[in-house]
Write a protein that holds these residues in place. Sequence first.
Motif, short mmCIF file in Angstrom:
data_model
loop_
_atom_site.label_atom_id
_atom_site.label_comp_id
_atom_site.label_asym_id
_atom_site.label_seq_id
_atom_site.Cartn_x
_atom_site.Cartn_y
_atom_site.Cartn_z
N PHE A 90 0.84 -1.20 0.00
CA PHE A 90 0.00 0.00 0.00
C PHE A 90 0.88 1.26 0.00
CE2 PHE A 90 -2.55 3.27 2.18
CZ PHE A 90 -3.66 3.27 1.35
N LEU A 91 1.94 1.26 0.83
CA LEU A 91 2.83 2.43 0.89
C LEU A 91 3.62 2.60 -0.40
CD1 LEU A 91 4.26 2.34 4.52
CD2 LEU A 91 2.40 3.70 3.63
N GLY A 95 1.08 3.65 -3.01
CA GLY A 95 0.28 4.81 -2.66
C GLY A 95 -1.18 4.57 -2.97
N GLY A 96 -1.63 3.31 -2.82
CA GLY A 96 -3.01 2.94 -3.11
C GLY A 96 -3.12 1.44 -3.18
N ASN A 97 -4.30 0.96 -3.63
CA ASN A 97 -4.52 -0.48 -3.69
C ASN A 97 -4.21 -1.06 -5.06
OD1 ASN A 97 -5.53 -0.69 -0.96
ND2 ASN A 97 -7.31 0.44 -1.72
N THR A 98 -4.16 -0.19 -6.08
CA THR A 98 -3.87 -0.69 -7.43
C THR A 98 -2.71 0.11 -8.00
OG1 THR A 98 -5.47 0.86 -8.35
CG2 THR A 98 -6.26 -1.38 -7.91
N ASN A 123 -0.70 7.33 -8.37
CA ASN A 123 0.20 7.48 -7.23
C ASN A 123 1.41 6.56 -7.35
OD1 ASN A 123 -1.39 9.35 -6.04
ND2 ASN A 123 -2.10 8.05 -4.37
#
Lengths: 161, 248
Positions: B194-195, B198-201, B205
């Motif tokens: 996630f880090l 910067g998101g789930n996909t 980001n």
Amino acid sequence: MPDEKSTTEQEVRCTRRETFVKLGLGTLGVAGAGAAVFGYEFLSPNVLYEPSPITNAGKPDRYPQGSVTADPKTGIYVVHGPEGFYALSAVCTHLGCLTSWLPEQNQIACPCHGSKFNAEGVKIEGPAPRPLAWLRVWISDEGDLMVDRSTTVPARQFLRT
Amino acid sequence: MAKMLDTYVNDLRESRLWRSVFRSGTGATNLHRALAVQQNIFLHLFSVKMRRAALNFSVTWYLGTLSLATFLILVATGIPLMLYYHPSVPQAYADMKDLQFVVSAGVFLRNLHRWSAHAMVLLVFAHMFKVFYRGAYRPPREFNWVIGVVLLIITLFLSYTGYLLPWDQLAYWAITVGSNIMSAVPALGKKIRFLMLGGNTVNANALLRFYVLHCVILPLAAILFIGIHFWRIRKDGGLYTGEAKSHE
């Protein structure tokens, strides 16, 4: 006698220095821990501009009996099986590639590492550790078939209309 | 003619301006040569003297130097590429195609960057195998081996983060697969993924994060560790030339 005096003075000076060193290191420790928390919070986005996990799959009668319909944009299969409707996640449980439906083989296949699943998401072969996820489906008030990609349900939970 | 050029060069090297930059002065003595190395910020990472045997091709196959050379090529080609590349979802792929078909010399820089990146990974591995099989990692050089492992990891991360930047199908799915491998880390895996993204996909980001890692953070880390790596060669007694040679 003057010797003794100077040693006590030195001891006092050392203790004071040690106190300041401890104070300084303690402050740096607190600041470091704070910076770590700040850094972690900064790097975790609070708002994600990702597509909504809930998708409108249209009217159920779009899907004829026995059909498997893939939507690569949302990464789901809408299946109208003999026992009712269900939705499968098209994302391979191995490493997240997008699978595709091969109607002539009656199989779902992953192009990355060769995992194969049947139309109910059960693994036939390949490295995938789990069957494809079953997603929550329901009929909206407007009569549309809705799929929530973020909520999985136990397998073989069919929606009858 | 050559003699005249020689005098000009000598006059230049004796001039006040030159001497203010290079203080060691001219002269063919060992002292002058030693000073020239010692008083230069880049050269002073190396020792002022080395064994003749260390220059033989068979000792190192020059693999470390070649790894550095590919890194320098990557910096020199990567910076101009940054001038035409926007790390954003609508533009990244088109910018990459522009570099190939529209920008003058763009295709040359991009291909040089790409081939050097492949070559660097290959050379770094070859360098490590050479060091390992010659036993050059043994004390007192064991800490420099550790620095080398850090440099290997930085090299692989540079390669991995650069892979996403063209933003084509290959890049997208490679990073999808790679980031899912990352989430296999026990307990922390999902958080790390996630880090990192910067998101789930893999999305806008992720592209920006990989760009910053690829162009700023990882190159700076690489330069720092390369500096330590070279300095340690000097501190650990120079390049390893083999057991038999050192007994002579």
